[in-house]
Design a protein around this motif. Structure first.
Motif, PDB file in Angstrom:
ATOM      1  N   VAL A   1       9.581  -7.821 -15.709  1.00  0.00           N
ATOM      2  CA  VAL A   1      10.188  -8.474 -14.563  1.00  0.00           C
ATOM      3  C   VAL A   1       9.329  -8.183 -13.340  1.00  0.00           C
ATOM      4  O   VAL A   1       8.857  -7.062 -13.152  1.00  0.00           O
ATOM      5  N   ARG A   2       9.130  -9.163 -12.482  1.00  0.00           N
ATOM      6  CA  ARG A   2       8.408  -8.978 -11.219  1.00  0.00           C
ATOM      7  C   ARG A   2       9.422  -8.571 -10.158  1.00  0.00           C
ATOM      8  O   ARG A   2      10.424  -9.232  -9.977  1.00  0.00           O
ATOM      9  N   VAL A   3       9.140  -7.432  -9.458  1.00  0.00           N
ATOM     10  CA  VAL A   3      10.032  -6.946  -8.409  1.00  0.00           C
ATOM     11  C   VAL A   3       9.246  -6.794  -7.119  1.00  0.00           C
ATOM     12  O   VAL A   3       8.023  -6.665  -7.116  1.00  0.00           O
ATOM     13  N   ARG A   4       9.958  -6.803  -6.022  1.00  0.00           N
ATOM     14  CA  ARG A   4       9.343  -6.709  -4.701  1.00  0.00           C
ATOM     15  C   ARG A   4       9.039  -5.250  -4.359  1.00  0.00           C
ATOM     16  O   ARG A   4       9.853  -4.362  -4.573  1.00  0.00           O
ATOM     17  N   VAL A   5       7.853  -5.031  -3.810  1.00  0.00           N
ATOM     18  CA  VAL A   5       7.436  -3.697  -3.354  1.00  0.00           C
ATOM     19  C   VAL A   5       8.026  -3.482  -1.964  1.00  0.00           C
ATOM     20  O   VAL A   5       7.916  -4.329  -1.094  1.00  0.00           O
ATOM     21  N   ILE A   6       8.651  -2.305  -1.777  1.00  0.00           N
ATOM     22  CA  ILE A   6       9.268  -1.978  -0.495  1.00  0.00           C
ATOM     23  C   ILE A   6       8.296  -1.201   0.401  1.00  0.00           C
ATOM     24  O   ILE A   6       8.215  -1.429   1.601  1.00  0.00           O
ATOM     25  N   ASP A   7       7.535  -0.270  -0.215  1.00  0.00           N
ATOM     26  CA  ASP A   7       6.687   0.615   0.582  1.00  0.00           C
ATOM     27  C   ASP A   7       5.498   1.070  -0.263  1.00  0.00           C
ATOM     28  O   ASP A   7       5.631   1.278  -1.473  1.00  0.00           O
ATOM     29  N   VAL A   8       4.348   1.251   0.367  1.00  0.00           N
ATOM     30  CA  VAL A   8       3.134   1.743  -0.297  1.00  0.00           C
ATOM     31  C   VAL A   8       2.472   2.776   0.612  1.00  0.00           C
ATOM     32  O   VAL A   8       2.285   2.517   1.800  1.00  0.00           O
ATOM     33  N   HIS A   9       2.127   3.945   0.045  1.00  0.00           N
ATOM     34  CA  HIS A   9       1.416   4.992   0.790  1.00  0.00           C
ATOM     35  C   HIS A   9       0.231   5.464  -0.041  1.00  0.00           C
ATOM     36  O   HIS A   9       0.413   5.862  -1.191  1.00  0.00           O
ATOM     37  N   PRO A  10      -0.966   5.451   0.527  1.00  0.00           N
ATOM     38  CA  PRO A  10      -2.110   6.017  -0.204  1.00  0.00           C
ATOM     39  C   PRO A  10      -1.956   7.536  -0.319  1.00  0.00           C
ATOM     40  O   PRO A  10      -1.419   8.185   0.574  1.00  0.00           O
ATOM     41  N   VAL A  11      -2.423   8.088  -1.439  1.00  0.00           N
ATOM     42  CA  VAL A  11      -2.337   9.523  -1.702  1.00  0.00           C
ATOM     43  C   VAL A  11      -3.760  10.063  -1.803  1.00  0.00           C
ATOM     44  O   VAL A  11      -4.583   9.544  -2.560  1.00  0.00           O
ATOM     45  N   TYR A  12      -4.042  11.108  -1.017  1.00  0.00           N
ATOM     46  CA  TYR A  12      -5.376  11.691  -0.978  1.00  0.00           C
ATOM     47  C   TYR A  12      -5.336  13.128  -1.482  1.00  0.00           C
ATOM     48  O   TYR A  12      -4.350  13.837  -1.321  1.00  0.00           O
ATOM     49  N   ALA A  13      -6.431  13.533  -2.088  1.00  0.00           N
ATOM     50  CA  ALA A  13      -6.641  14.929  -2.469  1.00  0.00           C
ATOM     51  C   ALA A  13      -7.899  15.399  -1.747  1.00  0.00           C
ATOM     52  O   ALA A  13      -8.746  14.592  -1.356  1.00  0.00           O
ATOM     53  N   TYR A  14      -8.020  16.685  -1.561  1.00  0.00           N
ATOM     54  CA  TYR A  14      -9.181  17.249  -0.887  1.00  0.00           C
ATOM     55  C   TYR A  14      -9.903  18.143  -1.871  1.00  0.00           C
ATOM     56  O   TYR A  14      -9.294  18.957  -2.558  1.00  0.00           O
ATOM     57  N   GLU A  15     -11.213  17.977  -1.960  1.00  0.00           N
ATOM     58  CA  GLU A  15     -11.998  18.795  -2.871  1.00  0.00           C
ATOM     59  C   GLU A  15     -13.208  19.356  -2.145  1.00  0.00           C
ATOM     60  O   GLU A  15     -13.715  18.751  -1.218  1.00  0.00           O
ATOM     61  N   GLU A  16     -13.625  20.530  -2.599  1.00  0.00           N
ATOM     62  CA  GLU A  16     -14.785  21.202  -2.022  1.00  0.00           C
ATOM     63  C   GLU A  16     -15.996  20.864  -2.883  1.00  0.00           C
ATOM     64  O   GLU A  16     -16.009  21.136  -4.081  1.00  0.00           O
ATOM     65  N   ILE A  17     -16.999  20.289  -2.253  1.00  0.00           N
ATOM     66  CA  ILE A  17     -18.218  19.886  -2.952  1.00  0.00           C
ATOM     67  C   ILE A  17     -19.344  20.830  -2.541  1.00  0.00           C
ATOM     68  O   ILE A  17     -19.638  20.956  -1.356  1.00  0.00           O
ATOM     69  N   PRO A  18     -20.010  21.514  -3.523  1.00  0.00           N
ATOM     70  CA  PRO A  18     -21.145  22.354  -3.151  1.00  0.00           C
ATOM     71  C   PRO A  18     -22.346  21.483  -2.792  1.00  0.00           C
ATOM     72  O   PRO A  18     -22.693  20.549  -3.502  1.00  0.00           O
ATOM     73  N   VAL A  19     -22.975  21.810  -1.667  1.00  0.00           N
ATOM     74  CA  VAL A  19     -24.146  21.066  -1.202  1.00  0.00           C
ATOM     75  C   VAL A  19     -25.268  22.069  -0.978  1.00  0.00           C
ATOM     76  O   VAL A  19     -25.112  23.014  -0.213  1.00  0.00           O
ATOM     77  N   GLU A  20     -26.380  21.836  -1.678  1.00  0.00           N
ATOM     78  CA  GLU A  20     -27.540  22.707  -1.508  1.00  0.00           C
ATOM     79  C   GLU A  20     -28.434  22.139  -0.415  1.00  0.00           C
ATOM     80  O   GLU A  20     -28.621  20.930  -0.331  1.00  0.00           O
TER      81      GLU A  20
END
Length: 177
Positions: A32-51
């Motif tokens: 069934v197709r239903v209507r979207v009420i709300d959308v929020h992007p979800v972010y994560a934070y990661e530590e990247i080693p940089v030489e």
């Protein structure tokens, strides 16, 4: 009177249909197709080693090798000490003075030769680099929290893409125990 009953019946039927959930007629497994009420992007934070190379300019003396200068100085000093020691004393004493003169001359020649080699030569710039690791925090989009309405209730799902104004859901009917 028949028109009145028919009109009243139609009004009651319309009210009953409006009050019933729109999805009550769906079968198990139906999409069934239903209507979207709300959308929020979800972010994560990661530590990247940089030489990174960290370089600096150092001044170094280039020229004669201090070790080679010390060896040459010891040899020359030993020979000079031997010749000078040979001039003093007689017999057994002369031999002891000669050996002592050679040893003293070699020690002094070693130090003089090393110091001369160390302080002579040209000063040149030398580039020295070290690898330094630091960490950068990076924000990464991991999905979207989506709210939609189905069966009179607001439901939530996390999706890997922005769904837009509507989504397809599969009806899952389970018996109550």
């Amino acid at each position: 009177m028949n028109t009145r009953i028919a009109g009243l019946s139609a009004a009651l039927l319309a009210a009953a249909l409006a009050a019933a959930p729109a999805d009550a007629s769906h079968r198990h497994g139906e999409v069934v197709r239903v209507r979207v009420i709300d959308v929020h992007p979800v972010y994560a934070y990661e530590e990247i080693p940089v030489e990174r190379d960290v370089c600096r300019q150092e001044l170094r003396r280039r020229g004669p090798n201090p070790a080679a200068g010390a060896i040459a100085g010891a040899l020359v000093g030993g020979v000079i000490g031997d010749r000078m020691g040979n001039r003093f004393g007689d017999g057994r004493g002369q031999r002891a003075v000669t050996v002592a003169g050679a040893a003293l001359g070699a020690a002094v020649g070693h130090e003089v030769g090393r110091d001369l080699a160390r302080h002579h030569g040209r000063v040149v710039p030398v580039r020295r680099c070290d690898v330094v690791v630091h960490y950068e925090t990076r924000e990464v989009l991991v999905g979207y929290d989506v709210a939609y309405r189905y069966g009179g209730r607001v439901r939530h799902v996390r999706m890997d893409h922005d769904p837009g104004p509507s989504i397809d859901v599969e009806v899952d009917v389970r018996p109550l125990r």
